[in-house]
Design an enzyme around this catalytic site. Structure first.
Site, PDB file in Angstrom:
ATOM      1  N   ASP A 130       0.761  -1.244   0.000  1.00  0.00           N
ATOM      2  CA  ASP A 130       0.000   0.000   0.000  1.00  0.00           C
ATOM      3  C   ASP A 130       0.794   1.300   0.000  1.00  0.00           C
ATOM      4  O   ASP A 130       0.838   2.021  -0.983  1.00  0.00           O
ATOM      5  CB  ASP A 130      -0.945  -0.005   1.202  1.00  0.00           C
ATOM      6  CG  ASP A 130      -1.980  -1.113   1.103  1.00  0.00           C
ATOM      7  OD1 ASP A 130      -2.015  -1.793   0.077  1.00  0.00           O
ATOM      8  OD2 ASP A 130      -2.749  -1.293   2.052  1.00  0.00           O
ATOM      9  N   LYS A 131       1.434   1.655   1.133  1.00  0.00           N
ATOM     10  CA  LYS A 131       2.056   2.973   1.258  1.00  0.00           C
ATOM     11  C   LYS A 131       3.344   3.085   0.455  1.00  0.00           C
ATOM     12  O   LYS A 131       3.822   4.192   0.201  1.00  0.00           O
ATOM     13  CB  LYS A 131       2.347   3.307   2.727  1.00  0.00           C
ATOM     14  CG  LYS A 131       1.141   3.183   3.634  1.00  0.00           C
ATOM     15  CD  LYS A 131      -0.043   3.978   3.129  1.00  0.00           C
ATOM     16  CE  LYS A 131      -1.317   3.600   3.855  1.00  0.00           C
ATOM     17  NZ  LYS A 131      -1.805   2.238   3.594  1.00  0.00           N
ATOM     18  N   GLU A 451      -5.805   2.429   9.685  1.00  0.00           N
ATOM     19  CA  GLU A 451      -6.930   1.875   8.947  1.00  0.00           C
ATOM     20  C   GLU A 451      -7.755   1.006   9.893  1.00  0.00           C
ATOM     21  O   GLU A 451      -7.231   0.453  10.862  1.00  0.00           O
ATOM     22  CB  GLU A 451      -6.446   1.032   7.763  1.00  0.00           C
ATOM     23  CG  GLU A 451      -5.830   1.861   6.661  1.00  0.00           C
ATOM     24  CD  GLU A 451      -5.356   1.018   5.483  1.00  0.00           C
ATOM     25  OE1 GLU A 451      -5.369  -0.226   5.610  1.00  0.00           O
ATOM     26  OE2 GLU A 451      -4.976   1.591   4.459  1.00  0.00           O
ATOM     27  N   SER A 477      -9.188   0.655   5.091  1.00  0.00           N
ATOM     28  CA  SER A 477      -8.480  -0.144   4.096  1.00  0.00           C
ATOM     29  C   SER A 477      -9.234  -0.111   2.783  1.00  0.00           C
ATOM     30  O   SER A 477     -10.457   0.042   2.746  1.00  0.00           O
ATOM     31  CB  SER A 477      -8.361  -1.587   4.594  1.00  0.00           C
ATOM     32  OG  SER A 477      -7.982  -2.449   3.554  1.00  0.00           O
TER      33      SER A 477
END
Length: 574
Positions: A130-131, A451, A477
């Site tokens: 993700d990040k 999240e 999320s």
């Protein structure tokens, strides 16, 4: 490309290896086996987020080797290095999640420092979880050296009792198990089969959303972000990316030539059209900030408001990233959006051609139902919606893809951290019709803006996903589904209205009109604000404390420094 030698006299690496005074520096390169010719070629940083934290990143080291072959084939000298990642799926549901958003900026900073410290001339960045995707793209825009982004690829779907499954099913199974609707044995079997390969979570969660952004914004080669990690021909995309970055050096095409206001609008368009993660509303402003472009949550929401939802992808739909790739990939999605006037076709990309030129040879595939034509969408407006009102003056965001009812009114049930809400959900200590409020989880208040997938998935697994709503100044999320509103700002930690709520306050959510309000007068809110006191977090030192001291509001991307707005000179021009 023409493989004639590129003159290093105007590139950053000239400061490291040119002239008699740099003899000691060159000695270090000879010690690593480089030849004089290799030292005199452009240095290309190959930055990988490889680690053994999760399947998202596990294939990146192999793919980095293919990038290096491509760079070398085009007369460049690759220099591989790694940076960190925090994998949300494993950090989820506990204190570890406070590290996730912080890691985005650490990734950007560490890539910047490695590139600056060693005078590299270009960047190929590989990211999986993700990040790490926005973190790598932010570094490219900050440095503004010729750059190509590579996504490590998505995971393949698992099989459970003859049906395809993803990690989303496992999170929701926890809720099913908590109310006796799944046995211990079935839960154990599901967890063992849900993730059968390397790669990032397979549906249109944050990783695949930001991978779609990478192609739409122009920083990745067409089709490269759709191919699953397990497909060996990903190495071809990696090698081509290594060759392409050398062409970008020769042509002096840089990230800020690519990431323009129009390109950011294109990126927001594909997020809405694909029913992507609400986290894009955080990361697109952060990428824009690195370029010195104002593009906040409200700008993102305006694009979402007018974009049709056309990709039938999980968590709201039926398919995963592998299915979209095999139907025609991200270019298929972009082609129909371009044809119907939803994309700016004149934006430059890393191919050296515009979006329109890249799409010219893309043919529509009638033998698939993963992506609809933009003229006949699933719904006429985007899968993600921005909200604003007296409960969210700085905005909020909700994913409505797959959501049957887009209006909700109910009494607040307030929790001051995620764990308290999860405990209530686990014990079914809540009522149908309530609006669960999780606050003090924003960028400063968390710190780290966690999240809330564990909580939302448990609700859905209990069959309550459409019977309650949930709002937070934290995040959700990309796997979250249900009526879940995140990024509520200003956050509670700075005295935002969400921190003034009391149990029983009536909250009104309208994703059709784009409003989020509480039935309280301005006078009552002001009276409560006068009594409100800030709270200390449990972090008095370390990276998370440091993040909390500098982080800005979610609507601007939760950034920690001025970006292009405060820049005197870019690294590429030193």
């Amino acid at each position: 490309m023409d493989k004639k030698a590129i003159d290093k006299s105007k590139l950053p690496s000239r400061h490291v290896v040119m002239g008699p005074q740099r003899a000691p520096h060159r000695s270090f390169y000879y010690a690593m086996g480089l030849t004089r010719d290799q030292i005199n070629q452009p240095f290309v940083g190959v930055a990988s987020c490889w680690n053994e934290a999760a399947p998202c990143n596990i294939s990146l080291m192999r793919q980095a080797q293919a990038v290096k072959h491509g760079v070398a084939a085009a007369n460049g000298t690759p220099r591989e290095f790694c940076t960190i990642t925090v994998t949300d799926g494993i950090a989820m549901g506990h204190e570890g999640m406070k590290s996730s958003l912080v890691s985005r900026d650490v990734i950007t900073d560490s890539v910047e420092l490695t590139m600056r410290g060693h005078g590299y001339d270009a960047l190929v960045g590989l990211a999986g979880c993700d990040k790490s995707l926005p973190g790598m793209m932010m570094a490219m825009c900050r440095l503004n050296v010729p750059s190509v982004f590579i996504y490590g690829g998505s995971i393949l779907p698992g099989q459970f009792k003859g049906k395809p499954v993803t990690i989303q099913d496992v999170f929701e199974a926890v809720g099913m198990h908590s109310v006796g609707n799944m046995s211990d044995a079935d839960l154990e079997e599901l967890e063992q089969v849900a993730c059968p390969s390397a790669g990032s979570c397979g549906a249109q969660f944050t990783a695949n959303t930001m991978a779609t952004v990478a192609e739409a914004i122009g920083l990745a080669l067409p089709y490269s972000c759709g191919a699953p990690a397990a497909y060996e021909f990903r190495d071809q995309f990696c090698a081509m990316s290594g060759e392409k970055v050398m062409e970008l050096i020769a042509r002096n095409i840089r990230p800020r030539d690519i990431v323009t206001r129009k390109a950011l609008e294109n990126a927001a368009t594909v997020v809405a059209a694909s029913g992507g993660s609400t986290n894009a509303g955080l990361h697109l402003p952060a990428i824009a900030n690195e370029c010195g472009i104002k593009f906040d949550l409200f700008d993102v929401a305006e694009i979402f408001k007018k974009t049709p939802y056309i990709a039938d992808l999980k968590p709201g739909g039926r398919y995963v990233a592998k299915d979209m790739f095999e139907a025609g990939g991200i270019p298929l999605l972009m082609k129909t959006l371009l044809d119907e006037g939803f994309l700016h076709g004149d934006c430059m990309t890393v191919t050296g051609r515009t979006i329109a030129e890249n799409m010219a040879s893309v043919k529509w595939n009638d033998d698939q139902d993963v992506v609809r034509k933009a003229s006949t969408p699933i719904t006429p407006t985007g899968g993600v919606v921005g909200l604003k009102g007296n409960l969210a003056p700085d905005g909020a965001i909700v994913k409505v893809a797959g959501l049957a009812n887009q209006k909700f009114t109910g009494p607040a049930r307030c929790f001051d951290k995620e764990e308290a809400c999860f405990e209530a959900v686990k014990n079914k200590d809540y009522k149908e019709g309530e609006v669960l409020v999780i606050r003090y989880e924003g960028p400063k208040g968390g710190p780290g803006m966690r999240e809330m997938l564990a909580t939302t998935a448990a609700l859905y697994g209990q069959g309550m996903g459409d019977k309650v709503a949930l709002i937070t100044d934290g995040r959700f999320s990309g796997a979250t589904r249900g009526f879940c509103i995140g990024h509520v700002g200003p956050e509670a930690a700075v005295g935002g209205p969400i921190g003034l709520l009391q149990d029983g306050d009536i909250i009104e959510i309208d994703a059709v009109e784009g409003t989020l309000a509480v039935q309280l007068s301005d006078e009552e809110l002001e009276a409560r604000r006068a009594k409100w006191q800030p709270r200390e977090t449990g972090y008095g030192s370390g990276a998370i404390w440091k993040f909390a001291q500098t982080v800005g509001p979610a609507k601007d991307g939760a950034v920690t420094q001025p970006g292009g707005f405060g820049e005197k000179i870019t690294y590429a021009d030193l």
